[in-house]
Design an enzyme around this catalytic site. Sequence first.
Site, PDB file in Angstrom:
ATOM      1  N   ASP A   1     -53.192 -46.000 -17.535  1.00 29.93           N
ATOM      2  CA  ASP A   1     -53.294 -44.537 -17.558  1.00 29.93           C
ATOM      3  C   ASP A   1     -51.958 -43.837 -17.447  1.00 29.93           C
ATOM      4  OD1 ASP A   1     -53.265 -45.353 -14.676  1.00 29.93           O
ATOM      5  OD2 ASP A   1     -53.369 -43.194 -14.369  1.00 29.93           O
TER       6      ASP A   1
ATOM      7  N   TYR B   1     -58.329 -41.220  -8.626  1.00 32.29           N
ATOM      8  CA  TYR B   1     -59.136 -40.453  -9.575  1.00 32.29           C
ATOM      9  C   TYR B   1     -60.494 -40.152  -8.973  1.00 32.29           C
ATOM     10  CZ  TYR B   1     -55.502 -41.214 -13.006  1.00 32.29           C
ATOM     11  OH  TYR B   1     -54.289 -41.216 -13.658  1.00 32.29           O
TER      12      TYR B   1
ATOM     13  N   GLU C   1     -43.697 -38.847 -13.960  1.00 37.59           N
ATOM     14  CA  GLU C   1     -44.616 -39.857 -14.483  1.00 37.59           C
ATOM     15  C   GLU C   1     -45.385 -39.333 -15.698  1.00 37.59           C
ATOM     16  OE1 GLU C   1     -47.775 -43.186 -12.794  1.00 37.59           O
ATOM     17  OE2 GLU C   1     -47.491 -41.337 -11.658  1.00 37.59           O
TER      18      GLU C   1
ATOM     19  N   ASP D   1     -48.305 -47.055 -13.864  1.00 37.72           N
ATOM     20  CA  ASP D   1     -48.665 -48.261 -13.117  1.00 37.72           C
ATOM     21  C   ASP D   1     -49.447 -49.201 -14.039  1.00 37.72           C
ATOM     22  OD1 ASP D   1     -51.152 -47.070 -13.328  1.00 37.72           O
ATOM     23  OD2 ASP D   1     -51.208 -46.384 -11.264  1.00 37.72           O
TER      24      ASP D   1
END
Length: 499
Positions: free
Chosen positions: A88, A239, A479, A91
Site C-alpha cells: 500500500d 487501517y 511516504e 512498507d
Amino acid sequence: MARNLLCLPGNVSAFRAPLAALFLLSLLFHSTSAATHDYHDALRKSILFFEGQRSGKLPPDQRLKWRRDSALHDGSAAGVDLSGGYYDAGDNVKFGFPMAFTTTLLAWSVIDFGRTMGPELKNAVRAVKWGSDYLLKATAVPDVVFVQVGDPYSDHNCWERPEDMDTSRAVYKIDKNHPGSDVAGETAAALAAASIVFRSRDPAYSRFLLNRAVRVFEFADRHRGAYSASLHHAVCPFYCDVNGFQDELLWGAVWLHKASRRRVYREYIVKNEVVLRAGDTINEFGWDNKHAGINVLISKEVLMGKADYFESFTQNADEFICSILPGLSHPQVQYSPGGLIFKPGGSNMQHVTSLSFLLLSYSNYLSHANKNVPCGETSASPAFLKQLAKRQVDYILGDNPLRMSYMVGYGARYPQRIHHRGSSLPSVQAHPARIGCKAGSRYFLSPNPNPNLLVGAVVGGPNSSDAFPDSRPFFQESEPTTYINAPLVGLLSYFSAHY
C-alpha cells in the site's frame, strides 16, 4: 473570465462573502498564470509508480527494473495463494482495504477518463488488473475474504527490502463469525468497477469479476459488522474503519448497479439511502469514507436524465461540493496559504487527489446537464470546479511556494528521501547480499537521497503552511501511497487532453 467560472448573483459587490470570493478568484488567477505542465508525462509516471508497488512474481515487461520478485509464498500460512497485489505504501504489508479502494479508483479513472489516456491506457488497464487479480484470489473461498497479509508490527519494526522480507506473513481473514462489511463492500465495489473496465476488452474475465462481486457483496450485506472490530489487533491503528461499514455497503451496491444494471441494486440503494446514511460526512472521500463518492457517482445518472429516483443523491453531491470550496468550505477542509486542500491527519495528498477527482468528475456530469452547483448566495459552474481541481494538480506538480514537485521523477526538483523501504535501500542488483531487519536502519537514517527512483510516487505532501521536510522519518509527509496516485491517474488523463 472569472465571472464565467464562479457564478455570482448580480455582481461581485452583491456577494455576501467578499473575502471568500476574492480567495476563489485569486486561486484561479494564480493557476492561470502558473507554468504549463507536461500532464501526459506526469500521467505516464503516475501509472508507472504502481509497478514499483507490485508484490509477487513480476512479469517480463516490468519497467521499474530495480524491483524483483517478492512475497511469493504469501497465503501459505492459511493454505491459499495470496501472492501478487500491491504494497500500500512504503512498507511491505498488503492491506486489503486500501488495496481494494485503490483498485476501485483506478478502475473509475479508466472508465471516466480512459479515452484521453492515449498510449498509457494499456498500462492503466494493467494496473487495474494487477489489483483485481489479487482480489479474486482473496475472495476465492465463499463467505471468506482474506483482508491482510503480513504482521504490521513485525514489518514496521524492520527496514527491509520486500525481496529480503523475513518478517511474519500472517494471514488475516473475515468470515461469517468475524464480519467485515467495510472491507468486503469495498472489495465488491473494486471487482464490479474492474468488470466495467474489462467488459469489452475481455468479456469472460469481466463476467467472472462481476459474478464474484455479486457473491462478495451478498456476504458483506448478510453478515454485517466492521472488520476493525473483528481484527482490531491487526488492522488498527493502520487501517481502522473509523467511519463505519454502512457507506461501503452502499458503495458496493452503487458499483454493482453500474456494472450489472440489475434492478435489485437500484432498489437496494433507494431503500437503504437513509438507513446507510448516504448524506453523512460529505466533505471527505477516501479509503475509509465513501459518502461523497457514492453521491457523485449516482448523480451521473440523474444529470444524464436517466434516474430521477436518485435525485436526493444529487442534492447530497451539491452539498459536498459546497463544503470544500475555498472560502465557503467546512471547518474540516482548509486551504494552505499556497492554495492546497488540507485536512488534519497524515498523508494529506490522499485528500487532495481524491477530492479533486470528485470535483472533476462532477463538473463533467454537470456540464452534460448544463447545470451549476448552488451554494447559498452563489453558485459554482462546472468550469470553476475543473479549474479548482487543476489548481490542486498543478500544486502537486510544482506550482507551490517551494517550487517543488511532489511527484518523484517529475520536474527539476522533487522529494529525494521518501519513506519507502524498497526505494531507500540498495537494489538487489546493486547489493545482491541480503540486508537484514535492523541492518537497513542506517539507510533509513541516512541523509543521502534514495538510491532507487520510485518514479511517479506522490508523497504525503507539505503541512498546512506549505512546508515540507524531505526526510524519511517524517512519514506523514514523505511516504507515498497507492490511494494517492489512483485518483490522480484520472485527473492527469483529463488535463493531458484538455490543456
